[in-house]
Scaffold this active site. Structure first.
Site, PDB file in Angstrom:
ATOM      1  N   GLY A 190       0.820  -1.215   0.000  1.00  0.00           N
ATOM      2  CA  GLY A 190       0.000   0.000   0.000  1.00  0.00           C
ATOM      3  C   GLY A 190       0.850   1.259   0.000  1.00  0.00           C
ATOM      4  O   GLY A 190       2.030   1.212  -0.348  1.00  0.00           O
ATOM      5  N   GLY A 230       5.132   4.201  -9.107  1.00  0.00           N
ATOM      6  CA  GLY A 230       5.896   2.971  -9.329  1.00  0.00           C
ATOM      7  C   GLY A 230       4.973   1.759  -9.266  1.00  0.00           C
ATOM      8  O   GLY A 230       5.010   0.878 -10.135  1.00  0.00           O
ATOM      9  N   HIS A 231       4.134   1.720  -8.225  1.00  0.00           N
ATOM     10  CA  HIS A 231       3.175   0.611  -8.110  1.00  0.00           C
ATOM     11  C   HIS A 231       2.216   0.610  -9.309  1.00  0.00           C
ATOM     12  O   HIS A 231       1.911  -0.446  -9.871  1.00  0.00           O
ATOM     13  CB  HIS A 231       2.321   0.766  -6.841  1.00  0.00           C
ATOM     14  CG  HIS A 231       3.069   0.665  -5.549  1.00  0.00           C
ATOM     15  ND1 HIS A 231       3.185   1.718  -4.664  1.00  0.00           N
ATOM     16  CD2 HIS A 231       3.744  -0.371  -4.982  1.00  0.00           C
ATOM     17  CE1 HIS A 231       3.874   1.327  -3.605  1.00  0.00           C
ATOM     18  NE2 HIS A 231       4.232   0.077  -3.768  1.00  0.00           N
ATOM     19  N   SER A 271       9.201   5.545  -3.807  1.00  0.00           N
ATOM     20  CA  SER A 271       9.064   4.601  -2.701  1.00  0.00           C
ATOM     21  C   SER A 271       8.048   5.157  -1.717  1.00  0.00           C
ATOM     22  O   SER A 271       7.974   6.381  -1.522  1.00  0.00           O
ATOM     23  CB  SER A 271      10.422   4.440  -2.003  1.00  0.00           C
ATOM     24  OG  SER A 271      10.248   3.819  -0.744  1.00  0.00           O
TER      25      SER A 271
HETATM   26  P1  PAJ Z   1       6.001  -2.585  -1.829  1.00  0.00           P
HETATM   27  O1  PAJ Z   1       7.216  -1.952  -1.273  1.00  0.00           O
HETATM   28  O2  PAJ Z   1       4.677  -1.916  -1.626  1.00  0.00           O
HETATM   29  O3  PAJ Z   1       6.222  -2.784  -3.372  1.00  0.00           O
HETATM   30  C1  PAJ Z   1       5.277  -3.467  -4.151  1.00  0.00           C
HETATM   31  C2  PAJ Z   1       5.886  -3.679  -5.531  1.00  0.00           C
HETATM   32  O4  PAJ Z   1       6.111  -2.408  -6.152  1.00  0.00           O
HETATM   33  C3  PAJ Z   1       7.258  -4.377  -5.448  1.00  0.00           C
HETATM   34  O5  PAJ Z   1       7.357  -5.352  -6.478  1.00  0.00           O
HETATM   35  C4  PAJ Z   1       8.217  -3.226  -5.654  1.00  0.00           C
HETATM   36  O6  PAJ Z   1       9.464  -3.624  -6.208  1.00  0.00           O
HETATM   37  C5  PAJ Z   1       7.432  -2.357  -6.636  1.00  0.00           C
HETATM   38  N1  PAJ Z   1       7.933  -0.980  -6.627  1.00  0.00           N
HETATM   39  C6  PAJ Z   1       8.162  -0.206  -5.537  1.00  0.00           C
HETATM   40  N2  PAJ Z   1       8.677   0.985  -5.926  1.00  0.00           N
HETATM   41  C7  PAJ Z   1       8.788   0.951  -7.285  1.00  0.00           C
HETATM   42  C8  PAJ Z   1       9.264   1.862  -8.271  1.00  0.00           C
HETATM   43  N3  PAJ Z   1       9.740   3.058  -7.938  1.00  0.00           N
HETATM   44  N4  PAJ Z   1       9.222   1.494  -9.575  1.00  0.00           N
HETATM   45  C9  PAJ Z   1       8.751   0.251  -9.916  1.00  0.00           C
HETATM   46  N5  PAJ Z   1       8.281  -0.654  -9.026  1.00  0.00           N
HETATM   47  C10 PAJ Z   1       8.309  -0.317  -7.733  1.00  0.00           C
HETATM   48  O7  PAJ Z   1       7.752  -4.991  -2.051  1.00  0.00           O
HETATM   49  C11 PAJ Z   1       6.788  -5.049  -1.301  1.00  0.00           C
HETATM   50  O8  PAJ Z   1       5.824  -4.073  -1.231  1.00  0.00           O
HETATM   51  C12 PAJ Z   1       6.529  -6.238  -0.383  1.00  0.00           C
HETATM   52  O9  PAJ Z   1       7.745  -6.786   0.041  1.00  0.00           O
HETATM   53  C13 PAJ Z   1       5.634  -7.333  -1.012  1.00  0.00           C
HETATM   54  C14 PAJ Z   1       6.287  -7.952  -2.264  1.00  0.00           C
HETATM   55  C15 PAJ Z   1       4.246  -6.767  -1.363  1.00  0.00           C
HETATM   56  C16 PAJ Z   1       5.424  -8.483   0.030  1.00  0.00           C
HETATM   57  O10 PAJ Z   1       4.800  -8.012   1.174  1.00  0.00           O
END
Ligand code: PAJ
Length: 280
Positions: A28, A33-34, A186
């Site tokens: 969440g 990015g997400h 992030s």
């Molecule tokens: P979270 O940090 O919320 O990230 C969810 C997904 O979004 C991850 O695959 C992460 O690599 C990707 N993501 C985050 N910032 C990004 C960006 N700037 N550009 C592209 N993708 C980005 O990673 C997690 O959650 C957790 O560890 C999870 C895999 C959900 C397990 O709980």
């Protein structure tokens, strides 16, 4: 978009045969990015499922868990706008009906001993536990992850192998989305103060310099320059590392016979930031 809080309801909805499911797990506090992962998933699947679950078992630092930003209403608005089909928003009990103690653990071996594994003991066990459980619930054909968390991508590649799901779920690694000054997006960035935010792109500048100096300098020289630069801006660097992109074998010096990746983790105040760049 349909929102499910219960595993049984979600599974009933997803049960129609013949449709491909693309899955984007998140913690969440969504940002562009997400959403880029949702966009990529939408192009290749009939149904895109996003999960928002702040998984307690992957936070080795209790304070980080307690301060993790929760912005569910804004997240839902962004997901609707993106065209996401399904949001899974479970409680801890729903994800871990038998309790969240690490009952199902996977051994990630070497990957769990270096970089993020070394700095955040237990973190990848928790990530493996929750993603294993979510994969069993959602059963997607495609799992979308961001390169931003490169070591997590490697760990989850291994998870799929350990689960014996190589023929069921294919992992797609998506490019890191950055702010205009290069800072990787992030959820933790929103905890930076304005002055810290102005300095935060130093990590990206270090990665660019590691990339740019691979034919002219020794890595140890560039590594020291980066550490010094980060410290001079008030960061506490945890690592500035070079590794093979294929299996994250740590390298003491540039070795252009392998695709390489540079990885940095550094704290700015109490906010821990990570980023990486493939060198080619
Ligand atoms: P979270 O940090 O919320 O990230 C969810 C997904 O979004 C991850 O695959 C992460 O690599 C990707 N993501 C985050 N910032 C990004 C960006 N700037 N550009 C592209 N993708 C980005 O990673 C997690 O959650 C957790 O560890 C999870 C895999 C959900 C397990 O709980």
């Amino acid at each position: 978009m349909v929102i499910f809080k219960k595993v049984a309801d979600l599974q009933q909805y997803l049960a129609t045969p013949g449709q491909t499911i693309g899955f984007v797990p998140t913690l969440g506090a969504l940002h562009k990015g997400h959403i880029s992962l949702i966009d990529i998933a939408k192009k290749a699947n009939d149904i895109v499922v996003c999960s928002i679950f702040v998984n307690p078992t992957q936070f080795n630092d209790k304070a980080d868990f307690e301060k993790y930003p929760i912005t569910v209403d804004a997240d839902i608005a962004m997901l609707i706008e993106s065209g996401c089909d399904v949001l899974f928003l479970p409680s801890v009990d729903e994800v871990y009906p038998g309790g969240s103690s690490l009952s199902q653990t996977y051994d990630f071996g070497y990957l769990d001993t270096i970089l993020e594994g070394a700095q955040r003991p237990g973190h990848f066990k928790g990530v493996g536990q929750v993603v294993g459980r979510l994969l069993e619930i959602v059963k997607p054909q495609y799992l979308y992850l961001g390169q931003k968390d490169y070591q997590q991508c490697m760990v989850l590649t291994k998870l799929i192998e350990l689960m014996g799901w190589g023929n069921k779920t294919k992992l797609i690694i998506c490019p890191t989305v950055r702010e205009a000054d290069g800072l990787a997006m992030s959820s933790r960035n929103r905890r930076l103060t304005d002055p810290q935010r102005l300095l935060a792109a130093t990590i990206y500048q270090c990665l660019v310099s590691i990339q740019g100096k691979q034919t002219t300098d020794n890595f140890s020289t560039v590594q020291k320059e980066c550490m010094d630069l980060l410290r001079s801006k008030g960061f506490e660097p945890e690592y500035v590392a070079l590794a093979t992109a294929k299996d994250l074998t740590l390298l003491n010096d540039y070795d252009t016979s392998h695709p390489m990746i540079a990885l940095i983790a550094a704290k700015l105040g109490d906010v821990r930031l990570i980023d990486n760049m493939l060198l080619n």
